[in-house]
Design an enzyme around this catalytic site. Structure first.
Site, PDB file in Angstrom:
ATOM      1  N   ALA A   5       0.890  -1.158   0.000  1.00 55.56           N
ATOM      2  CA  ALA A   5       0.000   0.000   0.000  1.00 55.56           C
ATOM      3  C   ALA A   5       0.929   1.208   0.000  1.00 55.56           C
ATOM      4  O   ALA A   5       1.693   1.417   0.949  1.00 55.56           O
ATOM      5  CB  ALA A   5      -0.885  -0.011   1.230  1.00 55.56           C
ATOM      6  N   SER A   6       0.880   1.983  -1.059  1.00 52.44           N
ATOM      7  CA  SER A   6       1.808   3.117  -1.196  1.00 52.44           C
ATOM      8  C   SER A   6       1.558   4.143  -0.098  1.00 52.44           C
ATOM      9  O   SER A   6       0.491   4.167   0.520  1.00 52.44           O
ATOM     10  CB  SER A   6       1.611   3.795  -2.558  1.00 52.44           C
ATOM     11  OG  SER A   6       1.741   2.855  -3.579  1.00 52.44           O
TER      12      SER A   6
END
Ligand code: SAM
Length: 385
Positions: free
Chosen positions: A81-82
């Site tokens: 998850a950036s």
């Protein structure tokens, strides 16, 4: 964003509405201060897990395509998850309006997909994830959060013809220079936008923001830096650095010298421009590897088994002459010197002065203006991409 009563509001509200924590698995890896992913389990360390989720930092959710099972760890993150600020910056740049038909490549956890649903309306969002386990997990997360976009398990490089055309295409995995999938341009409406991480094997990476013409051509600029994991089929040949380093160490090759410092091309503004010219060449820097203040830049090109080393020795710091060794059919350091001289001669352009055009005949990267072409890649099997 569309509220239940049909009113549209800005992206601030979308970020308030979608809870990142609801998309993060209970078992994650989070980088320590040395950049090594460390396992965290929400069940046993809830405060540490929560602190990781609330930081503006990426959270690794898969290593080695799932082959490395939590709590084992490795350095090869294959889904994450950036960090929220990057997600936010990309969505702002994508400028999604209510009713836009949006295609996302790289569903991952489904967090960005949920934000897209909030911005465009869930019925308008299609997201593609290549990894079936991740795709199933994202669907479950999205449903639990109340969103029902179309999540496809498959290769996003092909786009999704059944739900095309799209007003917006966003990739959350990086494409390689010369290989932006042609399908993305073909499936975007006139004046529609494609936003994608883009990079070379030499320098990963940047974001490109392209505008489509509705007839399969798209053009735009490098807009920012961003380092993403690559589209699965476009990963480079990894795991060869040690072998090729040993090969040149054992070889009987002459030592030459160069006046270009290895650190001048390894990173920073020159690295992107040099990487455009040496897109298929890989590099790594070993700092102070012998404890005597000597850094080594290793350059290698796997298909031709070409390799070069440049040493930043204590002597070189005084004389400005760095020892170079080159082996194989390609003289990689000589190519770097030529590319670096070109970059200097063009007044040291930063990455944001470069742009891209993609069409059925191929892909070009240009400097400042579309006519000023720096590098072209011919179209490869357009039917496949
Ligand atoms: C940085 S993660 C995506 C993060 C995601 N947007 C989120 O909010 O959690 C990149 C994802 O791209 C996926 N991916 C890589 N190659 C792909 C491909 N060819 N088609 C679709 N997804 C791909 C990876 O499996 C990975 O889950």
């Amino acid at each position: 964003m569309i509220l239940k009563d049909g009113t549209a509001v800005g992206s601030d509200a979308a970020f308030e509405l979608v809870d990142r924590a609801a998309f993060i698995p209970a078992r994650i890896w989070f980088d320590d201060e040395n950049g090594r992913p460390q396992p965290i389990d929400r069940a046993t360390e809830p405060a540490r897990w929560r602190a990781a989720v609330e930081q503006d930092a990426p959270i690794v959710t898969q290593l080695d395509d799932g082959a490395t099972v939590w709590p084992a760890t490795s350095m090869n993150a294959t889904s994450s998850a950036s960090e929220p600020s990057l997600v936010r910056g990309m969505l702002d740049r994508l400028d999604v309006q209510p009713g836009h038909r949006v295609l996302e490549i790289g569903t991952g956890t489904g967090y960005n997909t949920a934000l897209l649903c909030a911005l465009a309306g869930e019925e308008n969002v299609t997201s593609i994830e290549v990894d079936p386990v991740l795709a199933d997990g994202a669907r479950a997360n999205l449903h639990a959060a109340g969103y029902r976009p179309t999540v496809i398990t498959g290769d996003g490089a092909a786009g999704h013809r059944e739900r095309a055309p799209f007003d917006r295409i966003i990739a959350t995995c990086a494409v390689t220079a010369g290989h932006i999938p042609y399908a993305w341009a073909a499936q975007t409406i006139e004046h529609g936008t494609i936003l994608s991480p883009w990079g070379t094997l030499f320098c990963n990476g940047v974001q490109v923001h392209l505008s489509a013409d509705g007839r399969g051509r798209a053009q735009g600029r490098v807009v920012d830096s961003a380092s993403f994991m690559r589209l699965r089929a476009q990963r480079g040949p990894f795991g060869h650095a040690g072998r090729l380093s040993d090969l040149i160490d054992a070889a009987d090759v002459d030592t030459d010298t160069t006046t270009v410092s290895p650190s001048a091309v390894h990173a920073g503004p020159a690295a992107f421009a040099v990487g455009v010219q040496l897109a298929d060449v890989q590099q790594s820097m070993a700092y102070d590897f012998d404890g005597e203040g000597t850094d080594e830049l290793l350059l290698y090109h796997v298909p031709s088994e070409s390799v070069a080393t440049v040493h930043a020795t204590a002597d070189a710091a005084v004389t400005g002459k760095y020892p170079v060794r080159q082996l194989g059919p390609r003289r990689l350091w000589t190519e770097v010197e030529t590319a670096h001289a070109w970059w200097l001669s063009r007044l040291e352009p930063r990455h944001t002065r470069f742009g891209l055009t993609i069409s059925t005949t191929g892909q070009e990267i240009w400097l400042d203006e579309p006519g000023n072409v720096v590098r072209t890649w011919p179209a490869v099997a357009p039917s496949a991409t």
